[in-house]
Motif scaffolding. Structure first.
Motif, short mmCIF file in Angstrom:
data_model
loop_
_atom_site.label_atom_id
_atom_site.label_comp_id
_atom_site.label_asym_id
_atom_site.label_seq_id
_atom_site.Cartn_x
_atom_site.Cartn_y
_atom_site.Cartn_z
N ARG A 186 7.81 -80.11 -54.93
CA ARG A 186 8.18 -81.37 -55.60
C ARG A 186 9.66 -81.35 -55.94
O ARG A 186 10.16 -80.35 -56.47
CB ARG A 186 7.35 -81.54 -56.87
N VAL A 187 10.36 -82.42 -55.61
CA VAL A 187 11.80 -82.48 -55.89
C VAL A 187 12.04 -82.57 -57.39
O VAL A 187 11.44 -83.40 -58.08
CB VAL A 187 12.44 -83.69 -55.18
N VAL A 188 12.90 -81.69 -57.89
CA VAL A 188 13.32 -81.74 -59.29
C VAL A 188 14.69 -82.38 -59.42
O VAL A 188 14.95 -83.19 -60.31
CB VAL A 188 13.31 -80.33 -59.91
N LYS A 189 15.57 -82.03 -58.50
CA LYS A 189 16.92 -82.60 -58.50
C LYS A 189 17.52 -82.44 -57.12
O LYS A 189 17.25 -81.45 -56.42
CB LYS A 189 17.79 -81.90 -59.55
N ALA A 190 18.34 -83.40 -56.73
CA ALA A 190 19.09 -83.33 -55.47
C ALA A 190 20.56 -83.60 -55.77
O ALA A 190 20.89 -84.61 -56.39
CB ALA A 190 18.56 -84.34 -54.45
N SER A 191 21.41 -82.68 -55.36
CA SER A 191 22.84 -82.83 -55.62
C SER A 191 23.46 -83.80 -54.62
O SER A 191 22.83 -84.18 -53.62
CB SER A 191 23.54 -81.48 -55.53
N LYS A 192 24.69 -84.18 -54.88
CA LYS A 192 25.44 -84.96 -53.91
C LYS A 192 25.97 -84.03 -52.82
O LYS A 192 26.07 -82.82 -53.02
CB LYS A 192 26.59 -85.69 -54.60
N SER A 193 26.26 -84.60 -51.67
CA SER A 193 26.76 -83.78 -50.57
C SER A 193 28.10 -83.16 -50.94
O SER A 193 28.98 -83.83 -51.51
CB SER A 193 26.90 -84.62 -49.30
N ALA A 194 28.25 -81.88 -50.64
CA ALA A 194 29.48 -81.16 -50.97
C ALA A 194 30.62 -81.64 -50.08
O ALA A 194 30.42 -81.86 -48.88
CB ALA A 194 29.28 -79.66 -50.80
N PRO A 195 31.81 -81.84 -50.64
CA PRO A 195 32.95 -82.28 -49.83
C PRO A 195 33.26 -81.27 -48.72
O PRO A 195 33.25 -80.06 -48.94
CB PRO A 195 34.10 -82.36 -50.85
N GLY A 196 33.51 -81.77 -47.55
CA GLY A 196 33.87 -80.91 -46.43
C GLY A 196 32.67 -80.44 -45.62
O GLY A 196 32.63 -80.60 -44.41
#
Length: 233
Positions: A186-196
């Protein structure tokens, strides 16, 4: 013949009229007859326009005391009084926000999503449940740009962790026809895509029994994340 008669005869026998004109009466202008129906209609339109303006002014001046976010709050973090504030806003009925009178009821609850300063706090953004429950473990899964689903990953979304062959290995046929091993999560958190790099880190809650296995798959690069259907089937 007298001189007076001579002048009269010279002008064709028409007696000379008095050069001084008398007073001229101004033309009489008849007043238009007013129609009672038109007067009543005009008064009704004026009254309706005034009422509409009054309603708009009242709506613009009606403000509601609501709860706001004043500090960054991470997913799963318990809310404190320092994280929240109050503001008076003209709130649209379609916007669901926690009223200022209910501030104490949300303190101690956990953020179901990441909260940003300056935003209004909605009831759906907080939960009384722990995002990682008893008997579960949290496994961080790094996904490359081409592995991230186009569908946004949100907290609470059901997923499956799928074991795939290691990069560079050749399938010898021993596993052909057999379904790959999967672990429910189960998804708890998803970060934003890392730059680069574009890598997205997804925190996935799994059972304590499967947590170490999922972590080993991540380390070996043999794990893929698959979204379950919305109903969990």
């Amino acid at each position: 013949m007298s001189k007076t008669k001579e002048h009269t005869a010279a002008r064709g026998g028409v007696p000379q009229q008095n050069a001084t004109a008398g007073p001229v009466a101004p033309p009489r202008v008849s007043a238009r007859r007013r129609r009672p129906g038109m007067i009543a209609l005009s008064l009704a339109l004026i009254a309706a326009g005034g009422a509409g303006v009054a309603v708009l002014l009242l709506q613009a001046g009606h403000r509601t005391q609501v709860v706001t976010v004043v500090r960054d709050v991470q997913v799963g973090q318990a809310l404190t009084a320092k994280d929240l504030g109050k503001a008076s806003v003209a709130l649209d009925p379609a916007v669901k926000a926690v009223r200022a009178d209910d501030l104490d009821s949300v303190i101690g609850k956990r953020a179901a999503v990441e909260l940003k300063p300056g935003s209004l706090l909605a009831p759906s953004q907080v939960t009384k449940d722990f995002l990682v429950k008893a008997g579960e473990q949290l496994v961080p899964v790094g996904l490359k740009a081409e592995q991230v689903p186009a569908t946004a990953l949100v907290p609470g979304q059901k997923v499956r962790l799928v074991h795939v062959p290691a990069p560079g290995t050749v399938d010898t046929g021993k596993t052909s026809g057999t379904a790959p091993r999967t672990i429910e999560g189960r998804v708890v958190k998803a970060s934003k895509s890392a730059p680069g790099t574009g890598v997205v880190v997804v925190d996935v809650a799994t059972s304590a029994d499967n947590g170490p296995t999922a972590a080993a798959w991540v380390a070996a690069g043999t794990l893929r994340l698959v979204l379950d259907a919305p109903d969990g089937s």
